[in-house]
Design an enzyme around this catalytic site. Structure first.
Site, PDB file in Angstrom:
ATOM      1  N   TYR A 142       0.739  -1.228  -0.182  1.00  0.00           N
ATOM      2  CA  TYR A 142      -0.145   0.057   0.057  1.00  0.00           C
ATOM      3  C   TYR A 142       0.863   1.257   0.027  1.00  0.00           C
ATOM      4  O   TYR A 142       0.617   2.059  -0.698  1.00  0.00           O
ATOM      5  CB  TYR A 142      -0.982  -0.011   1.377  1.00  0.00           C
ATOM      6  CG  TYR A 142      -1.805   0.900   1.324  1.00  0.00           C
ATOM      7  CD1 TYR A 142      -3.114   0.973   0.561  1.00  0.00           C
ATOM      8  CD2 TYR A 142      -1.796   2.005   2.302  1.00  0.00           C
ATOM      9  CE1 TYR A 142      -4.074   1.990   0.938  1.00  0.00           C
ATOM     10  CE2 TYR A 142      -2.751   3.061   2.414  1.00  0.00           C
ATOM     11  CZ  TYR A 142      -3.855   3.180   1.466  1.00  0.00           C
ATOM     12  OH  TYR A 142      -4.788   3.911   1.856  1.00  0.00           O
ATOM     13  N   LYS A 145       0.863   4.197  -2.800  1.00  0.00           N
ATOM     14  CA  LYS A 145       0.472   5.581  -2.544  1.00  0.00           C
ATOM     15  C   LYS A 145       1.657   6.418  -2.600  1.00  0.00           C
ATOM     16  O   LYS A 145       1.319   7.718  -3.064  1.00  0.00           O
ATOM     17  CB  LYS A 145       0.096   5.586  -1.045  1.00  0.00           C
ATOM     18  CG  LYS A 145      -1.394   5.007  -0.730  1.00  0.00           C
ATOM     19  CD  LYS A 145      -2.378   5.580  -1.757  1.00  0.00           C
ATOM     20  CE  LYS A 145      -3.777   5.099  -1.404  1.00  0.00           C
ATOM     21  NZ  LYS A 145      -4.792   5.363  -2.293  1.00  0.00           N
TER      22      LYS A 145
HETATM   23  P1  NAP Z   1     -13.472   2.435   1.637  1.00  0.00           P
HETATM   24  O1  NAP Z   1     -14.286   2.808   2.638  1.00  0.00           O
HETATM   25  O2  NAP Z   1     -12.943   1.051   1.888  1.00  0.00           O
HETATM   26  O3  NAP Z   1     -14.115   2.719   0.296  1.00  0.00           O
HETATM   27  C1  NAP Z   1     -13.277   2.294  -1.026  1.00  0.00           C
HETATM   28  C2  NAP Z   1     -14.302   1.981  -2.365  1.00  0.00           C
HETATM   29  O4  NAP Z   1     -13.299   1.675  -3.279  1.00  0.00           O
HETATM   30  C3  NAP Z   1     -15.253   1.145  -1.785  1.00  0.00           C
HETATM   31  O5  NAP Z   1     -16.590   1.409  -2.428  1.00  0.00           O
HETATM   32  C4  NAP Z   1     -14.779  -0.078  -2.573  1.00  0.00           C
HETATM   33  O6  NAP Z   1     -15.629  -0.985  -3.220  1.00  0.00           O
HETATM   34  C5  NAP Z   1     -14.084   0.502  -3.969  1.00  0.00           C
HETATM   35  N1  NAP Z   1     -13.250  -0.059  -4.505  1.00  0.00           N
HETATM   36  C6  NAP Z   1     -12.321  -1.078  -4.471  1.00  0.00           C
HETATM   37  N2  NAP Z   1     -11.805  -1.502  -5.281  1.00  0.00           N
HETATM   38  C7  NAP Z   1     -12.059  -0.933  -6.396  1.00  0.00           C
HETATM   39  C8  NAP Z   1     -12.010  -1.315  -7.836  1.00  0.00           C
HETATM   40  N3  NAP Z   1     -11.306  -2.287  -8.157  1.00  0.00           N
HETATM   41  N4  NAP Z   1     -12.770  -0.485  -8.869  1.00  0.00           N
HETATM   42  C9  NAP Z   1     -13.730   0.253  -8.218  1.00  0.00           C
HETATM   43  N5  NAP Z   1     -13.887   0.504  -7.019  1.00  0.00           N
HETATM   44  C10 NAP Z   1     -13.098  -0.112  -6.051  1.00  0.00           C
HETATM   45  O7  NAP Z   1     -12.176   3.299   1.756  1.00  0.00           O
HETATM   46  P2  NAP Z   1     -11.772   4.637   1.905  1.00  0.00           P
HETATM   47  O8  NAP Z   1     -11.312   4.928   3.480  1.00  0.00           O
HETATM   48  O9  NAP Z   1     -13.040   5.637   2.008  1.00  0.00           O
HETATM   49  O10 NAP Z   1     -10.591   5.206   1.140  1.00  0.00           O
HETATM   50  C11 NAP Z   1     -10.846   6.131   0.004  1.00  0.00           C
HETATM   51  C12 NAP Z   1      -9.369   6.021  -0.628  1.00  0.00           C
HETATM   52  O11 NAP Z   1      -8.569   6.899   0.473  1.00  0.00           O
HETATM   53  C13 NAP Z   1      -8.464   4.873  -0.935  1.00  0.00           C
HETATM   54  O12 NAP Z   1      -7.726   5.098  -1.886  1.00  0.00           O
HETATM   55  C14 NAP Z   1      -7.542   4.845   0.364  1.00  0.00           C
HETATM   56  O13 NAP Z   1      -6.639   4.246   0.026  1.00  0.00           O
HETATM   57  C15 NAP Z   1      -7.379   6.171   0.565  1.00  0.00           C
HETATM   58  N6  NAP Z   1      -7.071   6.680   2.064  1.00  0.00           N
HETATM   59  C16 NAP Z   1      -7.753   6.256   3.064  1.00  0.00           C
HETATM   60  C17 NAP Z   1      -7.396   6.385   4.224  1.00  0.00           C
HETATM   61  C18 NAP Z   1      -8.390   6.046   5.480  1.00  0.00           C
HETATM   62  O14 NAP Z   1      -7.847   6.299   6.656  1.00  0.00           O
HETATM   63  N7  NAP Z   1      -9.472   5.870   5.468  1.00  0.00           N
HETATM   64  C19 NAP Z   1      -6.059   7.223   4.526  1.00  0.00           C
HETATM   65  C20 NAP Z   1      -5.297   7.530   3.608  1.00  0.00           C
HETATM   66  C21 NAP Z   1      -5.773   7.175   2.118  1.00  0.00           C
HETATM   67  P3  NAP Z   1     -16.173  -2.480  -2.729  1.00  0.00           P
HETATM   68  O15 NAP Z   1     -16.636  -1.991  -1.049  1.00  0.00           O
HETATM   69  O16 NAP Z   1     -16.921  -3.104  -3.499  1.00  0.00           O
HETATM   70  O17 NAP Z   1     -14.784  -3.123  -2.381  1.00  0.00           O
END
Ligand code: NAP
Length: 253
Positions: free
Chosen positions: A154, A158
């Site tokens: 990851y 990133k």
């Molecule tokens: P999340 O709640 O897990 O949501 C991610 C979404 O992406 C889910 O709806 C998932 O669908 C969808 N997804 C996964 N694989 C996919 C694919 N191949 N094609 C299309 N859609 C796909 O994550 P989040 O926390 O909102 O994170 C959003 C972004 O921010 C990510 O890139 C994550 O790495 C980044 N981020 C998050 C955090 C944090 O603390 N939360 C921190 C830094 C960065 P499914 O449910 O069907 O799998």
């Protein structure tokens, strides 16, 4: 673009979490928003929230790591909503493991969704931005880009997205297209909830522990990130490109 026709934005992974908040924010900012996620059925809630607030949205199902599905999705958005000139590469997954236990599948899945996905989506959308002589790409990086135990895959993805962002900024700038990255710290979503579950810690305790290390004394909410994306996408941000902004409630990851 004729007067009064909303510009079109695509937000990937917008069924929930940061993507859903970002899609809603961009719709409130006046964009028609394609709410893209793996399963079109899961986009219903975000689409309904946007429509209830008076906005325009289209739910689209696609796996961002699949070239054919990406092309079909972007073609559909262009046909049904209009040319996509804003792209938020937000779809993401984690497959955490210490290096000695990390499988090739753990590595490939994470690389494919984050890096290949952002590449395929940007490649499919860029022609609409170039034609319009205006565009905005925002990629979701992470504080994990600076290194995080158990996240070799990851953190590499990133960090890779930061280089990808800077190169898009250089290549597309002359067409009025900016590219920037947002690098969130701890945001309260299903992703961090799943991490807590994997570690056997109650989510509430996990949040409290994280907040105690964050200068603003709270964890982030999806809306915190949506706000920053909204800035990068705004008309007035046209001279800001190739940047990475850490949104982590303090200066350190
Ligand atoms: P999340 O709640 O897990 O949501 C991610 C979404 O992406 C889910 O709806 C998932 O669908 C969808 N997804 C996964 N694989 C996919 C694919 N191949 N094609 C299309 N859609 C796909 O994550 P989040 O926390 O909102 O994170 C959003 C972004 O921010 C990510 O890139 C994550 O790495 C980044 N981020 C998050 C955090 C944090 O603390 N939360 C921190 C830094 C960065 P499914 O449910 O069907 O799998």
């Amino acid at each position: 673009m004729s007067e009064g026709t909303p510009r079109v934005a695509i937000v990937t992974g917008a069924a929930r979490g940061i993507g859903a908040a970002t899609a809603q924010r961009l719709a409130a900012d006046g964009f028609a928003v394609a709410v893209l996620d793996l399963d079109e059925g899961n986009t219903k809630e975000t689409v309904a929230a946007i429509e209830a607030a008076g906005g325009t949205a289209l739910g689209v199902g696609a796996d961002v790591s699949d070239a054919e599905q990406v092309q079909a999705a972007v073609d559909r958005v262009a046909a049904e909503l209009g040319p996509p000139v804003v792209l938020v590469n937000n779809a993401g997954v984690t497959r955490d493991n210490m290096l000695f236990k990390m499988t090739e599948v753990d590595w490939d899945v994470v690389m494919n969704v984050h890096l290949r996905g952002a590449f395929l989506m940007a490649r499919a959308c860029q022609k609409y931005m170039v034609d319009a002589k205006w565009g905005r790409v925002v990629n979701l990086s992470s504080t994990s880009a600076l290194g995080n135990r158990g996240q070799a895959n990851y953190s590499a993805a990133k960090a890779g997205l930061q280089g990808f962002t800077k190169t898009l900024a250089i290549e597309l700038g002359k067409f009025g297209v900016t590219a920037n990255a947002v690098a969130p710290g701890f945001i309260q979503t299903e992703m961090t909830k799943a991490t807590a579950e994997r570690m056997g810690i109650a989510f509430e305790d996990f949040i409290k522990g994280a907040a105690s290390q964050i200068p603003v004394a709270r964890v982030g909410q999806p809306e915190d990130i949506a706000h920053l994306v909204s800035f990068f996408v705004s008309e007035g941000a046209g001279f800001v490109s190739g940047q990475v902004v850490y949104a982590a409630g303090g200066p350190k990851a």
